[in-house]
Motif scaffolding. Structure first.
Motif, PDB file in Angstrom:
ATOM      1  N   UNK A   7     -57.733  54.004  74.254  1.00 18.98           N
ATOM      2  CA  UNK A   7     -57.126  53.056  75.192  1.00 18.98           C
ATOM      3  C   UNK A   7     -58.118  51.954  75.552  1.00 18.98           C
ATOM      4  N   UNK A   8     -59.385  52.311  75.795  1.00 17.48           N
ATOM      5  CA  UNK A   8     -60.401  51.313  76.122  1.00 17.48           C
ATOM      6  C   UNK A   8     -60.615  50.381  74.943  1.00 17.48           C
ATOM      7  N   UNK A   9     -60.664  50.906  73.750  1.00 21.40           N
ATOM      8  CA  UNK A   9     -60.825  50.069  72.557  1.00 21.40           C
ATOM      9  C   UNK A   9     -59.648  49.111  72.429  1.00 21.40           C
ATOM     10  N   UNK A  10     -58.448  49.598  72.674  1.00 22.44           N
ATOM     11  CA  UNK A  10     -57.263  48.737  72.618  1.00 22.44           C
ATOM     12  C   UNK A  10     -57.310  47.683  73.710  1.00 22.44           C
ATOM     13  N   UNK A  11     -57.826  48.036  74.894  1.00 22.37           N
ATOM     14  CA  UNK A  11     -57.913  47.077  76.003  1.00 22.37           C
ATOM     15  C   UNK A  11     -58.913  45.980  75.696  1.00 22.37           C
ATOM     16  N   UNK A  12     -60.014  46.338  75.033  1.00 23.07           N
ATOM     17  CA  UNK A  12     -61.010  45.323  74.669  1.00 23.07           C
ATOM     18  C   UNK A  12     -60.399  44.344  73.677  1.00 23.07           C
ATOM     19  N   UNK A  13     -59.564  44.845  72.781  1.00 23.09           N
ATOM     20  CA  UNK A  13     -58.961  44.014  71.729  1.00 23.09           C
ATOM     21  C   UNK A  13     -57.768  43.228  72.240  1.00 23.09           C
ATOM     22  N   UNK A  14     -56.915  43.830  73.067  1.00 19.78           N
ATOM     23  CA  UNK A  14     -55.705  43.117  73.463  1.00 19.78           C
ATOM     24  C   UNK A  14     -55.079  43.640  74.736  1.00 19.78           C
ATOM     25  N   UNK A  19     -52.719  47.282  79.706  1.00 19.84           N
ATOM     26  CA  UNK A  19     -51.554  47.806  80.425  1.00 19.84           C
ATOM     27  C   UNK A  19     -51.576  49.338  80.472  1.00 19.84           C
ATOM     28  N   UNK A  20     -51.980  49.943  79.371  1.00 24.15           N
ATOM     29  CA  UNK A  20     -52.059  51.406  79.325  1.00 24.15           C
ATOM     30  C   UNK A  20     -53.129  51.924  80.289  1.00 24.15           C
ATOM     31  N   UNK A  21     -54.266  51.207  80.379  1.00 20.98           N
ATOM     32  CA  UNK A  21     -55.324  51.600  81.323  1.00 20.98           C
ATOM     33  C   UNK A  21     -54.833  51.520  82.764  1.00 20.98           C
ATOM     34  N   UNK A  22     -54.204  50.426  83.107  1.00 19.26           N
ATOM     35  CA  UNK A  22     -53.709  50.236  84.477  1.00 19.26           C
ATOM     36  C   UNK A  22     -52.658  51.294  84.796  1.00 19.26           C
ATOM     37  N   UNK A  23     -51.766  51.558  83.858  1.00 15.15           N
ATOM     38  CA  UNK A  23     -50.734  52.565  84.087  1.00 15.15           C
ATOM     39  C   UNK A  23     -51.342  53.954  84.266  1.00 15.15           C
ATOM     40  N   UNK A  24     -52.366  54.265  83.508  1.00 20.67           N
ATOM     41  CA  UNK A  24     -52.997  55.587  83.555  1.00 20.67           C
ATOM     42  C   UNK A  24     -53.795  55.798  84.847  1.00 20.67           C
ATOM     43  N   UNK A  25     -54.483  54.769  85.337  1.00 20.75           N
ATOM     44  CA  UNK A  25     -55.424  54.950  86.452  1.00 20.75           C
ATOM     45  C   UNK A  25     -55.041  54.228  87.743  1.00 20.75           C
ATOM     46  N   UNK A  26     -53.901  53.600  87.768  1.00 23.18           N
ATOM     47  CA  UNK A  26     -53.499  52.835  88.946  1.00 23.18           C
ATOM     48  C   UNK A  26     -53.473  53.684  90.222  1.00 23.18           C
ATOM     49  N   UNK A  27     -52.844  54.839  90.163  1.00 23.79           N
ATOM     50  CA  UNK A  27     -52.750  55.704  91.353  1.00 23.79           C
ATOM     51  C   UNK A  27     -54.131  56.164  91.806  1.00 23.79           C
TER      52      UNK A  27
END
Length: 176
Positions: A7-14, A19-27
């Motif tokens: 997920x972090x690798x995907x966030x660095x790229x795009x 969105x997946x990071x925010x959804x996973x750790x928002x709460x």
């Protein structure tokens, strides 16, 4: 489910990884400032600052699997900073506008009124002086407590006080 590293690798790229990071750790991120009992507005600021900090440091993240701890630590520091700053602020309802500060004329008039009031009070009989002093300096006392302190009947406190105030008014009018 993707690992944090993916997920972090995907966030660095795009954006999709972000969105997946925010959804996973928002709460989790929200829970930190709320645990400090910050207002909703302050908690929202901490939340945004935490995600902004992650966006700025995402490419330098050494261990993506420790991302949850990194987010908690960052949100905790942000929350403590907010608390520290709020402790230094003076709420607007405690500000004194300049217009409420007394002018030299106000001070002089107030001093003159006080002098005239105390001069008139000393011309009253001892019972009135004591009763009016107690009423002025201890307004929270009940009639029963005032009566006990002055050795009076409870039923006579109110009427005696009224007569004493009327006599004081007359003396103040005469001193003008």
């Amino acid at each position: 489910m993707k690992t944090n590293t993916e997920v972090v690798t995907a966030a660095v790229v795009g954006l999709s990884g972000w969105d997946a990071l925010v959804e996973r750790y928002s709460r989790l991120v929200w829970s930190v400032p709320r645990s400090f009992r910050l207002s909703h507005t302050d908690a929202a600021d901490v939340y945004q600052c935490t995600w902004l900090s992650l966006a700025e440091h995402l490419h330098r993240l050494r261990d993506p699997e420790a991302l949850a701890a990194w987010l908690v630590r960052t949100a905790t520091r942000q929350s403590i900073n907010v608390l520290r700053l709020r402790g230094r602020e003076v709420p607007p309802d405690r500000w004194e506008p300049e217009s409420t500060l007394p002018t030299p004329e106000d001070v002089a008039i107030g001093s003159d009124r006080a002098r005239r009031l105390w001069a008139a009070l000393t011309t009253l009989n001892e019972r009135c002086q004591r009763l009016l002093r107690i009423a002025a300096h201890s307004p929270e006392l009940s009639y029963a407590q005032v009566a006990d302190a002055l050795g009076m009947k409870v039923g006579s406190v109110g009427s005696t006080r009224s007569r004493c105030l009327a006599a004081l008014r007359v003396k103040l009018e005469a001193s003008r």
